[in-house]
Design a protein around this motif. Structure first.
Motif, PDB file in Angstrom:
ATOM      1  N   SER B 305      45.530  18.889  61.765  1.00 38.80           N
ATOM      2  CA  SER B 305      45.693  18.761  63.207  1.00 38.80           C
ATOM      3  C   SER B 305      44.947  19.916  63.877  1.00 38.80           C
ATOM      4  O   SER B 305      44.932  21.032  63.353  1.00 38.80           O
ATOM      5  CB  SER B 305      47.184  18.816  63.535  1.00 38.80           C
ATOM      6  N   PRO B 306      44.334  19.707  65.033  1.00 34.09           N
ATOM      7  CA  PRO B 306      43.596  20.788  65.709  1.00 34.09           C
ATOM      8  C   PRO B 306      44.456  22.033  65.939  1.00 34.09           C
ATOM      9  O   PRO B 306      43.957  23.153  65.877  1.00 34.09           O
ATOM     10  CB  PRO B 306      43.185  20.152  67.034  1.00 34.09           C
ATOM     11  N   THR B 307      45.773  21.848  66.164  1.00 39.81           N
ATOM     12  CA  THR B 307      46.627  23.010  66.424  1.00 39.81           C
ATOM     13  C   THR B 307      46.820  23.862  65.174  1.00 39.81           C
ATOM     14  O   THR B 307      47.263  25.003  65.254  1.00 39.81           O
ATOM     15  CB  THR B 307      48.014  22.568  66.934  1.00 39.81           C
ATOM     16  N   ARG B 336      44.374  21.103  77.250  1.00 39.15           N
ATOM     17  CA  ARG B 336      44.065  21.693  75.950  1.00 39.15           C
ATOM     18  C   ARG B 336      42.544  21.737  75.779  1.00 39.15           C
ATOM     19  O   ARG B 336      41.826  20.888  76.304  1.00 39.15           O
ATOM     20  CB  ARG B 336      44.692  20.879  74.816  1.00 39.15           C
ATOM     21  N   LEU B 338      39.579  21.729  72.946  1.00 36.83           N
ATOM     22  CA  LEU B 338      39.311  21.441  71.540  1.00 36.83           C
ATOM     23  C   LEU B 338      37.867  21.749  71.204  1.00 36.83           C
ATOM     24  O   LEU B 338      36.956  21.417  71.955  1.00 36.83           O
ATOM     25  CB  LEU B 338      39.592  19.960  71.245  1.00 36.83           C
ATOM     26  N   ASP B 348      42.057  23.633  68.044  1.00 33.39           N
ATOM     27  CA  ASP B 348      42.641  23.714  69.379  1.00 33.39           C
ATOM     28  C   ASP B 348      42.690  25.184  69.755  1.00 33.39           C
ATOM     29  O   ASP B 348      43.409  25.972  69.140  1.00 33.39           O
ATOM     30  CB  ASP B 348      44.055  23.109  69.338  1.00 33.39           C
ATOM     31  N   THR B 350      43.405  26.405  72.821  1.00 37.15           N
ATOM     32  CA  THR B 350      44.112  26.618  74.079  1.00 37.15           C
ATOM     33  C   THR B 350      44.907  27.920  74.067  1.00 37.15           C
ATOM     34  O   THR B 350      44.899  28.674  75.030  1.00 37.15           O
ATOM     35  CB  THR B 350      45.070  25.446  74.343  1.00 37.15           C
TER      36      THR B 350
END
Lengths: 262, 384
Positions: B305-307, B336, B338, B348, B350
């Motif tokens: 996942s990007p996070t 957010r 990306l 991510d 952010t």
């Protein structure tokens, strides 16, 4: 951006080359006797023969040309290019050469003509049927090329959908393909008819120039200026008739296309 | 938009719309079609009324599969049949003549409406019933009934060119259903419609699929179409099935490169080891996917996942478990930010201080940075 003035000048000259001769012809038409000239028996004979043979050859173009156009439109790119070239050759060829080619094939001493003549005593050259063959030879490419273009641009999407809805091949052809290409079919037919009406070279060589049998309007016009057959006034009247039909055809195709687009 | 209850995992998918009588029939297809670049190979099994979505990039083989089912693309090998056991109808099989398209009872609805321009709407919708031998009157009545279902009764006597794109597609939908198909093939049916029109047409399609119980195969590269319409998703890459999952599973835990991309995950290829995935000599932490764990020491895909991916200023640092990547895209999505890399990972950023990342504001396209996934989900490269 507007075109340069000198270029527009040349454009006018170009248009003049196309239009002035026709205007010139109009000055020579003897309007007072136009009716008589058109209705003289020899003129009517040529007119009738032209209409009859052009109608027959247009029908032949349709019957033979539609399947050919369909095959070319659905062929692989390479095969289509070869077939299209084969169809284009008679279009570009001088009609006189076409007449010579027909004679070599179907003449009494021709490759196909001789065995037929020896077996049945029948031969095509110098008959009304020969006129139809010559006209078909020169006119069919117009129908095939026009129709093939329309078939190819309309694609096969509609046909596939129709088949998936349960339509067999015949139903797809008659209820979907034909109506879809109707504009192209009409345009191609009109062009082929016009070409057949005006056909001279191939007919002269293959079918000759005998009054009432093979002397169509273009041949009658030519003959008149050789001092036999119809009078020169009649020839001018016939030419006027051909000119008017040409204008009608062009205008008809134009308005009809605009209709089809809407 | 969706009405049916969905399965929760890849294992318990099945036909929805409990209670309705299924007009659709089951479909079983082992498809093999040779193409210039690769061979398309796919096994599909659909229960009556089931809806399958084929997802994949352009040229992945989706349309080839539809063509094979419709009868417009010949099989190189394989077998296609409708129904089961006693009622089975074989459409294609080795050594048999292929059943032609018009006798398959499989209709096609594609992105272009392809209405017949010379027929009015009634004529268009009645075309199928007429082709299948229904009388003029019965076909017309059926057509009117279907035009009513798609809210076009007022236009029944008009020619198609007078209608908007959305209206035309509704006619095409009515026409496809009026033919009474066992299976309906949907080839990106909303791709040519504008965004406001899609929900209405999609809603009608969903409703009629449920009502009639028609079996459906949907080709799309929009996750939203699959989510709204399908029970099961097949993800195709280069002619092969890479993943089979329910829409929910595809969204939350994709197991293929294209699936990951659709669902917004990053994916990187490497070699599996006991602790994770080895990529260019760097060991990235990861755990095998419980559904399809890859063996150790094989090529596998790590999905993150990007996070869970952190951006580092340096390019490669074995001690920090980061791999180099060139930034190929920076996009914003609901607050957010990306960052996409050419190595397949997405980070991510952010919550990361932008200046900390690149030393000079947001990372720009073309810059080389380190991508450090904190936890990869490892899946084999040859799922089903």
């Amino acid at each position: 951006m507007s075109t340069p003035v000198w270029l527009r000048g040349i454009a006018v000259a170009g248009l003049a080359v196309l239009v002035l001769p026709l205007a010139g012809m109009l000055t020579r038409v003897r309007w007072s006797t136009l009716g008589e000239d058109l209705l003289s028996p020899t003129t009517l004979q040529a007119l009738w023969l032209s209409l009859l043979t052009a109608a027959c050859s247009t029908l032949a173009c349709l019957v033979l040309g539609f399947p050919l156009a369909l095959v070319i439109a659905r062929a692989s790119a390479r095969l289509a290019a070869v077939l299209r070239a084969a169809v284009m050759v008679p279009l570009v060829l001088p009609p006189m050469v076409g007449g010579l080619a027909l004679l070599s094939l179907l003449g009494r001493s021709g490759v196909v003509g001789r065995p037929i003549f020896e077996a049945t005593g029948l031969s095509l050259p110098y008959t009304t049927a020969g006129v139809v063959v010559a006209q078909t030879f020169v006119a069919m490419p117009f129908l095939v090329i026009t129709l093939e273009g329309v078939l190819r641009t309309s694609g096969q999407g509609h046909e596939w959908v129709a088949a998936s809805l349960g339509a067999n091949r015949w139903r797809v052809l008659t209820r979907v393909t034909l109506p879809l290409v109707a504009p192209g079919l009409v345009a191609g037919t009109v062009l082929a008819f016009a070409r057949a009406m005006g056909e001279f070279g191939a007919t002269a060589l293959f079918a000759g120039n005998s009054q009432g049998i093979t002397r169509t309007m273009p041949l009658a016009i030519y003959t008149a200026y050789n001092g036999v057959g119809v009078s020169q006034d009649s020839a001018l009247a016939l030419s006027l008739l051909l000119l008017i039909s040409a204008i009608v055809i062009v205008a008809g195709l134009r308005s009809w296309r605009e209709e089809a687009v809407r | 938009m969706s009405t049916g209850a969905r399965g929760t995992g890849a294992t318990d998918e099945g036909p929805r719309s409990g209670g309705t009588t299924h007009r659709g029939s089951g479909l079983s297809a082992q498809i093999e079609v040779e193409r210039t670049a690769f061979t398309v190979r796919a096994d599909l099994t659909l229960a009556p009324g089931q809806r399958l979505a084929l997802l994949g990039a352009n040229g992945a083989g989706k349309s080839t599969i539809l063509g094979a089912l419709a009868g417009t693309v010949p099989l190189s090998a394989g077998r296609i049949s409708l129904g089961e056991a006693a009622t089975e109808r074989v459409l294609d099989a080795p050594g048999r003549r292929s059943v032609p398209a018009h006798r398959r009872a499989i209709t096609l609805l594609e992105q272009r409406p392809l209405l017949f321009p010379h027929l009015d709407l009634v004529g268009n919708v009645a075309f199928g019933p007429r082709s299948r031998g229904s009388g003029r009157r019965a076909s017309r009545d059926l057509a009117l009934e279907w035009l009513e279902r798609v809210d076009l009764t007022d236009h029944a006597r008009q020619r198609p060119y007078r209608l908007s794109g959305g209206q035309q597609q509704r006619v095409a939908l009515a026409r496809a259903f009026a033919a009474g198909p066992s299976v309906i093939l949907l080839d990106e049916p909303f791709a040519a419609l504008d965004a406001e029109t899609v929900p209405r047409v999609r809603g009608m399609l969903d409703r009629e699929l449920t009502r009639t119980g028609t079996t459906a195969v949907l080709v799309t590269h929009q996750l939203s179409d699959a989510w709204d319409l399908a029970d099961t998703c097949l993800v195709l890459e280069a002619g092969r099935v890479r993943e089979q999952a329910s829409p929910e599973h595809l969204v939350t835990a994709p197991r293929s490169r294209f699936g990951a991309r659709l669902a917004g995950f990053g994916a990187i290829e490497g070699e599996t080891s006991a602790q994770g995935l080895r990529v260019e000599g760097v060991l990235l932490p990861g755990r095998p996917d419980p559904g399809s764990p890859p063996r150790r020491g094989v090529r596998a895909l790590g999905i993150a996942s990007p996070t869970d991916v952190e951006l580092l200023p340096g390019t490669a640092d074995a001690s920090l478990a980061s791999v180099p990547g060139r930034v190929i895209g920076v996009r914003a999505s609901a607050g957010r930010v990306l960052v996409e890399a050419d190595n397949g990972l997405i980070a991510d950023v952010t919550t990361q201080r932008a200046t900390e990342v690149a030393g000079q504001g947001l990372p720009v396209v073309g810059s080389r940075l380190g991508f450090a996934p904190r936890s990869l989900r490892l899946v084999g490269l040859d799922v089903p």
